[in-house]
Design a protein around this motif. Structure first.
Motif, PDB file in Angstrom:
ATOM      1  N   ILE A   1     129.732  49.091  62.591  1.00  0.00           N
ATOM      2  CA  ILE A   1     129.163  48.937  63.934  1.00  0.00           C
ATOM      3  C   ILE A   1     129.702  47.682  64.595  1.00  0.00           C
ATOM      4  O   ILE A   1     130.063  47.685  65.780  1.00  0.00           O
ATOM      5  CB  ILE A   1     127.625  48.890  63.865  1.00  0.00           C
ATOM      6  CG1 ILE A   1     127.065  50.265  63.506  1.00  0.00           C
ATOM      7  CG2 ILE A   1     127.036  48.421  65.207  1.00  0.00           C
ATOM      8  CD1 ILE A   1     125.559  50.290  63.332  1.00  0.00           C
TER       9      ILE A   1
ATOM     10  N   HIS B   1     122.782  44.638  63.320  1.00  0.00           N
ATOM     11  CA  HIS B   1     123.815  44.539  64.358  1.00  0.00           C
ATOM     12  C   HIS B   1     123.357  45.109  65.698  1.00  0.00           C
ATOM     13  O   HIS B   1     124.179  45.567  66.498  1.00  0.00           O
ATOM     14  CB  HIS B   1     125.082  45.254  63.881  1.00  0.00           C
ATOM     15  CG  HIS B   1     125.677  44.658  62.643  1.00  0.00           C
ATOM     16  ND1 HIS B   1     126.562  43.599  62.683  1.00  0.00           N
ATOM     17  CD2 HIS B   1     125.473  44.929  61.331  1.00  0.00           C
ATOM     18  CE1 HIS B   1     126.896  43.265  61.446  1.00  0.00           C
ATOM     19  NE2 HIS B   1     126.252  44.055  60.612  1.00  0.00           N
ATOM     20  N   CYS B   2     122.065  45.071  65.940  1.00  0.00           N
ATOM     21  CA  CYS B   2     121.557  45.578  67.211  1.00  0.00           C
ATOM     22  C   CYS B   2     120.262  44.859  67.574  1.00  0.00           C
ATOM     23  O   CYS B   2     119.616  44.238  66.719  1.00  0.00           O
ATOM     24  CB  CYS B   2     121.304  47.083  67.120  1.00  0.00           C
ATOM     25  SG  CYS B   2     119.957  47.509  65.998  1.00  0.00           S
TER      26      CYS B   2
ATOM     27  N   TYR C   1     117.870  46.736  69.395  1.00  0.00           N
ATOM     28  CA  TYR C   1     116.897  47.827  69.350  1.00  0.00           C
ATOM     29  C   TYR C   1     117.138  48.665  68.089  1.00  0.00           C
ATOM     30  O   TYR C   1     118.096  49.433  68.031  1.00  0.00           O
ATOM     31  CB  TYR C   1     117.023  48.727  70.586  1.00  0.00           C
ATOM     32  CG  TYR C   1     116.936  48.003  71.899  1.00  0.00           C
ATOM     33  CD1 TYR C   1     115.705  47.728  72.486  1.00  0.00           C
ATOM     34  CD2 TYR C   1     118.089  47.581  72.560  1.00  0.00           C
ATOM     35  CE1 TYR C   1     115.617  47.059  73.706  1.00  0.00           C
ATOM     36  CE2 TYR C   1     118.019  46.920  73.776  1.00  0.00           C
ATOM     37  CZ  TYR C   1     116.777  46.659  74.342  1.00  0.00           C
ATOM     38  OH  TYR C   1     116.704  46.005  75.541  1.00  0.00           O
ATOM     39  N   SER C   2     116.295  48.499  67.080  1.00  0.00           N
ATOM     40  CA  SER C   2     116.469  49.241  65.829  1.00  0.00           C
ATOM     41  C   SER C   2     115.274  50.168  65.605  1.00  0.00           C
ATOM     42  O   SER C   2     114.122  49.764  65.748  1.00  0.00           O
ATOM     43  CB  SER C   2     116.623  48.285  64.644  1.00  0.00           C
ATOM     44  OG  SER C   2     115.508  47.415  64.546  1.00  0.00           O
TER      45      SER C   2
ATOM     46  N   THR D   1     122.912  47.316  72.157  1.00  0.00           N
ATOM     47  CA  THR D   1     123.106  48.366  71.162  1.00  0.00           C
ATOM     48  C   THR D   1     121.769  48.859  70.617  1.00  0.00           C
ATOM     49  O   THR D   1     120.886  48.069  70.307  1.00  0.00           O
ATOM     50  CB  THR D   1     123.962  47.851  69.988  1.00  0.00           C
ATOM     51  OG1 THR D   1     125.232  47.402  70.483  1.00  0.00           O
ATOM     52  CG2 THR D   1     124.192  48.956  68.955  1.00  0.00           C
ATOM     53  N   VAL D   2     121.656  50.181  70.489  1.00  0.00           N
ATOM     54  CA  VAL D   2     120.492  50.827  69.884  1.00  0.00           C
ATOM     55  C   VAL D   2     120.946  51.515  68.605  1.00  0.00           C
ATOM     56  O   VAL D   2     121.982  52.185  68.588  1.00  0.00           O
ATOM     57  CB  VAL D   2     119.869  51.877  70.828  1.00  0.00           C
ATOM     58  CG1 VAL D   2     118.674  52.567  70.158  1.00  0.00           C
ATOM     59  CG2 VAL D   2     119.446  51.242  72.138  1.00  0.00           C
ATOM     60  N   VAL D   3     120.167  51.369  67.525  1.00  0.00           N
ATOM     61  CA  VAL D   3     120.523  51.988  66.249  1.00  0.00           C
ATOM     62  C   VAL D   3     119.340  52.779  65.699  1.00  0.00           C
ATOM     63  O   VAL D   3     118.200  52.290  65.692  1.00  0.00           O
ATOM     64  CB  VAL D   3     120.958  50.925  65.211  1.00  0.00           C
ATOM     65  CG1 VAL D   3     121.060  51.550  63.817  1.00  0.00           C
ATOM     66  CG2 VAL D   3     122.292  50.307  65.602  1.00  0.00           C
TER      67      VAL D   3
ATOM     68  N   GLN E   1     131.624  47.532  68.113  1.00  0.00           N
ATOM     69  CA  GLN E   1     131.195  46.650  69.202  1.00  0.00           C
ATOM     70  C   GLN E   1     132.344  45.777  69.691  1.00  0.00           C
ATOM     71  O   GLN E   1     132.511  45.554  70.899  1.00  0.00           O
ATOM     72  CB  GLN E   1     130.021  45.786  68.743  1.00  0.00           C
ATOM     73  CG  GLN E   1     128.733  46.570  68.557  1.00  0.00           C
ATOM     74  CD  GLN E   1     127.665  45.774  67.821  1.00  0.00           C
ATOM     75  OE1 GLN E   1     127.977  44.911  67.000  1.00  0.00           O
ATOM     76  NE2 GLN E   1     126.405  46.063  68.102  1.00  0.00           N
TER      77      GLN E   1
ATOM     78  N   GLU F   1     125.485  43.079  70.673  1.00  0.00           N
ATOM     79  CA  GLU F   1     124.355  43.546  69.870  1.00  0.00           C
ATOM     80  C   GLU F   1     123.129  43.773  70.750  1.00  0.00           C
ATOM     81  O   GLU F   1     122.340  44.693  70.515  1.00  0.00           O
ATOM     82  CB  GLU F   1     124.032  42.531  68.778  1.00  0.00           C
ATOM     83  CG  GLU F   1     125.081  42.420  67.688  1.00  0.00           C
ATOM     84  CD  GLU F   1     124.663  41.497  66.559  1.00  0.00           C
ATOM     85  OE1 GLU F   1     123.532  40.948  66.623  1.00  0.00           O
ATOM     86  OE2 GLU F   1     125.448  41.323  65.611  1.00  0.00           O
ATOM     87  N   GLU F   2     122.966  42.951  71.776  1.00  0.00           N
ATOM     88  CA  GLU F   2     121.819  43.075  72.677  1.00  0.00           C
ATOM     89  C   GLU F   2     121.825  44.389  73.443  1.00  0.00           C
ATOM     90  O   GLU F   2     120.778  44.855  73.904  1.00  0.00           O
ATOM     91  CB  GLU F   2     121.802  41.905  73.676  1.00  0.00           C
ATOM     92  CG  GLU F   2     121.452  40.560  73.069  1.00  0.00           C
ATOM     93  CD  GLU F   2     122.606  39.953  72.264  1.00  0.00           C
ATOM     94  OE1 GLU F   2     123.758  40.434  72.412  1.00  0.00           O
ATOM     95  OE2 GLU F   2     122.354  39.019  71.484  1.00  0.00           O
TER      96      GLU F   2
ATOM     97  N   ILE G   1     121.791  48.971  78.032  1.00  0.00           N
ATOM     98  CA  ILE G   1     122.234  49.642  76.814  1.00  0.00           C
ATOM     99  C   ILE G   1     123.596  50.311  77.044  1.00  0.00           C
ATOM    100  O   ILE G   1     123.759  51.108  77.971  1.00  0.00           O
ATOM    101  CB  ILE G   1     121.192  50.678  76.356  1.00  0.00           C
ATOM    102  CG1 ILE G   1     119.907  49.955  75.940  1.00  0.00           C
ATOM    103  CG2 ILE G   1     121.731  51.519  75.195  1.00  0.00           C
ATOM    104  CD1 ILE G   1     118.741  50.869  75.704  1.00  0.00           C
TER     105      ILE G   1
END
Length: 258
Positions: A194, A223-224, A226-227, A208-210, A198, A205-206, A2
């Motif tokens: 976002i 766009h992530c 982990y949402s 990224t946490v939102v 990035q 995106e892999e 992350i």
């Protein structure tokens, strides 16, 4: 691994009714920064209204403001997308004559209004906004990155449908709350902001946490990997996220442990 965390301000960092970000979250952001994990916040508010909320980490935050219309990092604008000037003028001509609507024009950092309505000004100040009065929207703001349309008694479906039919071909028109609709430039959303962050910081995106809570946060989840939707978000928002979070700090602590 992350590398980027994006968190909605309203409803996530600032639970409903809260005016300050908990010190625990400030400390976690500081620790994440030391580990090289960038932290971004996304909000419909302007930069001047939110920067002071972050205390000692305020210069380490990536600010996605005005629902994606402006992105600021280390007090420098790294992206700004003004609304078509003709759309701005058409909104003024159409809505200023209707007493049930109030308009707020957001620029790069500040906001302007064309009213002395005390209750409305108090409402804006409750969100940290310090509006500047202008005699005429058509001459008082050169570049507008967001227009907020506020209806004290709530927006009805007919009004929103009218906004959408008139301006959606040249701008992004959306609802942020029962009392608010907003307009940003064409294709400008928090999610697309976002994607730009990035690209600038070379994060996938892999990685990224939102965290999101409102309807304007839904496209951020696209766009992530982990949402997270907050557990008290509306059902539609929760359905669009992969995970449900009771609070932000618990997940941030888990990320630190990883």
């Amino acid at each position: 691994m992350i590398n980027l965390i994006v968190c909605s301000l309203e409803g996530a960092l600032l639970p409903e009714g809260s005016l300050e970000i908990p010190e625990e979250i400030i400390e976690l952001i500081a620790r994440l920064n030391k580990e090289g994990i960038r932290f971004a916040m996304a909000t419909g508010r302007n930069y001047d209204a939110v920067k002071s909320l972050f205390g000692k980490v305020k210069n380490d935050i990536i600010y996605i403001c005005n629902d994606g219309g402006v992105i600021i990092w280390q007090d420098k604008v790294i992206s700004k997308t003004p609304i078509d000037r003709l759309v701005c003028m058409d909104v003024v001509s159409e809505l200023e004559k209707e007493n049930r609507f109030q308009l707020v024009f957001a620029g790069e950092r500040n906001v302007t209004i064309h009213t002395h309505d005390h209750d409305f000004i108090t409402y804006l100040e409750s969100m940290g906004m310090e509006p500047e009065y202008v005699k005429d929207f058509k001459t008082g703001h050169k570049e507008v990155t967001k227009i907020m349309i506020y209806a004290k008694n709530g927006l009805d479906e007919e009004s929103y449908a009218k906004f959408y039919s008139k301006w959606a071909k040249k701008a992004n028109v959306a609802i942020s709350s029962p009392e608010q609709a907003y307009i940003t430039a064409e294709y400008v959303t928090k999610g697309n902001a976002i994607a730009l962050v990035q690209h600038i910081f070379e994060v996938s995106e892999e990685d990224t946490v939102v965290f999101g809570c409102g309807y304007s946060d839904i496209d951020m989840f696209e766009h992530c990997f982990y949402s997270y939707a907050m557990q008290y978000a509306d059902a539609e928002v929760r359905r669009e996220a992969k995970h449900i979070a009771e609070n932000v700090n618990t997940i941030l602590e888990d990320i630190m442990r990883i």
